[in-house]
Design a protein around this motif. Structure first.
Motif, PDB file in Angstrom:
ATOM      1  N   HIS A  63       0.824  -1.207   0.000  1.00 50.24           N
ATOM      2  CA  HIS A  63       0.000   0.000   0.000  1.00 50.24           C
ATOM      3  C   HIS A  63       0.863   1.264   0.000  1.00 50.24           C
ATOM      4  O   HIS A  63       0.577   2.216  -0.710  1.00 50.24           O
ATOM      5  N   ASP A 111       0.755   3.901  -3.003  1.00 46.68           N
ATOM      6  CA  ASP A 111       0.338   5.287  -2.748  1.00 46.68           C
ATOM      7  C   ASP A 111       1.359   6.275  -3.308  1.00 46.68           C
ATOM      8  O   ASP A 111       0.998   7.275  -3.930  1.00 46.68           O
ATOM      9  N   HIS A 133       6.829  -1.294  -5.870  1.00 49.74           N
ATOM     10  CA  HIS A 133       5.474  -1.815  -5.654  1.00 49.74           C
ATOM     11  C   HIS A 133       5.319  -3.163  -6.389  1.00 49.74           C
ATOM     12  O   HIS A 133       4.849  -4.143  -5.823  1.00 49.74           O
ATOM     13  N   ARG A 142      -7.664 -11.469  -9.330  1.00 48.68           N
ATOM     14  CA  ARG A 142      -7.755 -10.021  -9.056  1.00 48.68           C
ATOM     15  C   ARG A 142      -7.367  -9.249 -10.330  1.00 48.68           C
ATOM     16  O   ARG A 142      -6.227  -8.824 -10.505  1.00 48.68           O
ATOM     17  N   GLY A 165      -2.774  -2.264 -13.185  1.00 51.03           N
ATOM     18  CA  GLY A 165      -1.558  -1.757 -12.543  1.00 51.03           C
ATOM     19  C   GLY A 165      -0.341  -2.094 -13.380  1.00 51.03           C
ATOM     20  O   GLY A 165       0.548  -1.259 -13.572  1.00 51.03           O
ATOM     21  N   ALA A 206      -0.082   0.150 -16.309  1.00 53.15           N
ATOM     22  CA  ALA A 206       0.402   1.484 -15.915  1.00 53.15           C
ATOM     23  C   ALA A 206       1.924   1.482 -15.790  1.00 53.15           C
ATOM     24  O   ALA A 206       2.593   2.426 -16.226  1.00 53.15           O
ATOM     25  N   MET A 214       5.127   3.178 -18.293  1.00 53.51           N
ATOM     26  CA  MET A 214       6.149   4.090 -17.762  1.00 53.51           C
ATOM     27  C   MET A 214       7.548   3.706 -18.198  1.00 53.51           C
ATOM     28  O   MET A 214       8.455   4.539 -18.197  1.00 53.51           O
ATOM     29  N   HIS A 249      -6.703   1.054 -11.776  1.00 55.67           N
ATOM     30  CA  HIS A 249      -6.175  -0.010 -10.901  1.00 55.67           C
ATOM     31  C   HIS A 249      -6.599   0.239  -9.447  1.00 55.67           C
ATOM     32  O   HIS A 249      -7.100  -0.654  -8.763  1.00 55.67           O
ATOM     33  N   LEU A 293      -9.435  -1.895  -7.171  1.00 56.63           N
ATOM     34  CA  LEU A 293      -9.016  -2.762  -6.067  1.00 56.63           C
ATOM     35  C   LEU A 293      -9.696  -2.453  -4.746  1.00 56.63           C
ATOM     36  O   LEU A 293      -9.801  -3.332  -3.887  1.00 56.63           O
TER      37      LEU A 293
HETATM   38  C1  HEM Z   1       1.765   2.813 -12.104  1.00 56.49           C
HETATM   39  C2  HEM Z   1       1.554   1.639 -11.575  1.00 56.49           C
HETATM   40  C3  HEM Z   1       0.763   1.410 -10.311  1.00 56.49           C
HETATM   41  C4  HEM Z   1       0.127   2.301  -9.480  1.00 56.49           C
HETATM   42  C5  HEM Z   1      -0.014   3.800  -9.638  1.00 56.49           C
HETATM   43  C6  HEM Z   1      -0.431   1.538  -8.386  1.00 56.49           C
HETATM   44  C7  HEM Z   1      -1.122   2.076  -7.321  1.00 56.49           C
HETATM   45  C8  HEM Z   1      -1.658   1.350  -6.276  1.00 56.49           C
HETATM   46  C9  HEM Z   1      -2.365   1.907  -5.179  1.00 56.49           C
HETATM   47  C10 HEM Z   1      -2.613   3.406  -4.968  1.00 56.49           C
HETATM   48  C11 HEM Z   1      -2.715   0.903  -4.357  1.00 56.49           C
HETATM   49  C12 HEM Z   1      -3.545   1.002  -3.087  1.00 56.49           C
HETATM   50  C13 HEM Z   1      -2.751   1.490  -1.945  1.00 56.49           C
HETATM   51  C14 HEM Z   1      -3.609   1.699  -0.714  1.00 56.49           C
HETATM   52  O1  HEM Z   1      -4.711   1.121  -0.613  1.00 56.49           O
HETATM   53  O2  HEM Z   1      -3.182   2.474   0.157  1.00 56.49           O
HETATM   54  C15 HEM Z   1      -2.246  -0.329  -4.947  1.00 56.49           C
HETATM   55  C16 HEM Z   1      -2.436  -1.583  -4.407  1.00 56.49           C
HETATM   56  C17 HEM Z   1      -2.026  -2.744  -4.985  1.00 56.49           C
HETATM   57  N1  HEM Z   1      -1.343  -2.861  -6.184  1.00 56.49           N
HETATM   58 FE1  HEM Z   1      -0.765  -1.363  -7.377  1.00 56.49          FE
HETATM   59  N2  HEM Z   1      -0.153   0.204  -8.582  1.00 56.49           N
HETATM   60  C18 HEM Z   1       0.576   0.089  -9.741  1.00 56.49           C
HETATM   61  C19 HEM Z   1       1.088  -1.066 -10.296  1.00 56.49           C
HETATM   62  C20 HEM Z   1       0.886  -2.329  -9.776  1.00 56.49           C
HETATM   63  C21 HEM Z   1       1.454  -3.532 -10.317  1.00 56.49           C
HETATM   64  C22 HEM Z   1       2.371  -3.605 -11.540  1.00 56.49           C
HETATM   65  C23 HEM Z   1       1.031  -4.565  -9.507  1.00 56.49           C
HETATM   66  C24 HEM Z   1       1.322  -6.019  -9.608  1.00 56.49           C
HETATM   67  C25 HEM Z   1       1.665  -6.634 -10.692  1.00 56.49           C
HETATM   68  C26 HEM Z   1       0.201  -4.003  -8.469  1.00 56.49           C
HETATM   69  C27 HEM Z   1      -0.410  -4.728  -7.469  1.00 56.49           C
HETATM   70  C28 HEM Z   1      -1.104  -4.201  -6.401  1.00 56.49           C
HETATM   71  C29 HEM Z   1      -1.656  -4.981  -5.302  1.00 56.49           C
HETATM   72  C30 HEM Z   1      -1.609  -6.501  -5.159  1.00 56.49           C
HETATM   73  C31 HEM Z   1      -2.246  -4.063  -4.414  1.00 56.49           C
HETATM   74  C32 HEM Z   1      -2.936  -4.380  -3.087  1.00 56.49           C
HETATM   75  C33 HEM Z   1      -4.357  -4.711  -3.319  1.00 56.49           C
HETATM   76  C34 HEM Z   1      -5.101  -5.051  -2.046  1.00 56.49           C
HETATM   77  O3  HEM Z   1      -5.130  -4.228  -1.126  1.00 56.49           O
HETATM   78  O4  HEM Z   1      -5.682  -6.117  -2.006  1.00 56.49           O
HETATM   79  N3  HEM Z   1       0.139  -2.636  -8.662  1.00 56.49           N
HETATM   80  N4  HEM Z   1      -1.613  -0.033  -6.116  1.00 56.49           N
END
Ligand code: HEM
Length: 233
Positions: A57, A61, A103, A126, A132, A135, A139, A176, A180
């Motif tokens: 997280h 963020d 991340h 999921r 994500g 995204a 980049m 994304h 989620l």
């Molecule tokens: C520019 C790319 C990305 C951005 C801006 C982004 C942003 C975020 C944000 C804001 C959160 C939530 C944080 C919170 O709740 O405080 C999150 C959670 C998550 N992200 Fe990403 N993410 C990106 C790429 C990815 C990628 C590449 C993966 C995995 C392949 C990924 C997997 C996850 C997972 C597993 C969570 C947690 C979900 C949960 O709470 O169950 N993200 N991401």
């Protein structure tokens, strides 16, 4: 003030501060460092219930925050008449990529232990992970071509066109995040609104410029381009 080289160092250190904070907490939580070694600063780090979730997280963020900072540079430098703000745009973009990579690595390494089968299962379960991933992939070419050498090689026009991918990356990042969250959608909506305003600003500026260009009459040529053709009909 914005031109001072020390300011760039200060901003760079500020951008790195969240990572340093996370590394300090992680080192204490995983027992690599005794809290006393850091002056007890990270004592409360012991109470993190789920370190994996915390790191995911935290890095997610900061990725979305740095994407917003990057997109905000152009509107702010124009509206505040501070052209030198441009000096920080590349830094913010690269930090967005850095936190995005941390991340992604958290998921790939700490969560899935590089197990391809587990990864595919998670993506199926999921689907927001795909957004994500998109995204982050968007980049990658921007980070690679962020140097002066690449600007020269591609030429300004092509480089600018390529770097518009950041708009898609930010949209995918917001999708994304929105996808989620389970109940409280306030934060993803907040980031979505910020990205929408920053993109809308660009759309308005572009429309006004295009309208102005079309409305300006093209000056008639007063002299022939090539003297040898001057007397041809
Ligand atoms: C520019 C790319 C990305 C951005 C801006 C982004 C942003 C975020 C944000 C804001 C959160 C939530 C944080 C919170 O709740 O405080 C999150 C959670 C998550 N992200 Fe990403 N993410 C990106 C790429 C990815 C990628 C590449 C993966 C995995 C392949 C990924 C997997 C996850 C997972 C597993 C969570 C947690 C979900 C949960 O709470 O169950 N993200 N991401």
């Amino acid at each position: 003030m914005l031109r001072k080289s020390w300011l760039k160092v200060v901003v760079w250190l500020l951008c790195l501060a969240p990572f340093a904070w996370l590394a300090g907490r992680a080192a204490v939580v995983f027992g690599l460092i005794q809290p006393e070694a850091l002056g007890g600063f990270f004592n409360h780090g012991q109470v993190i219930a789920n370190p994996l979730e915390y790191i995911t997280h935290f890095t997610g963020d900061w990725t979305i925050r740095f994407l917003v900072f990057t997109l905000a540079v152009t509107p702010l430098r124009k509206l505040l008449r501070l052209p030198d703000l441009i000096r920080f745009r590349r830094m913010f973009g690269l930090f967005a990529f850095f936190y995005g990579s941390c991340h992604f690595l958290t998921w790939l390494w700490l969560d899935k232990l590089f197990d391809l089968g587990e990864m595919l299962k998670d993506v199926g379960k999921r689907p927001f992970i795909t957004a994500g991933f998109a995204a982050l992939v968007l980049m990658l070419p921007l980070a690679v071509t962020s140097t002066a050498g690449w600007i020269r090689r591609l030429g300004g026009k092509r480089w600018r066109a390529l770097h518009r991918l950041v708009y898609l990356s930010a949209i995918a990042g917001v999708v994304h995040y929105y996808w989620l969250v389970k109940a409280d959608i306030r934060l993803p909506v907040f980031y979505g609104a910020l990205v929408a305003v920053l993109l809308l600003y660009r759309a308005v500026v572009w429309t006004i410029a295009e309208y102005g260009r079309r409305a300006t009459p093209v000056k008639p040529r007063t002299a022939p381009l090539r003297p040898e053709r001057a007397n041809q009909p």
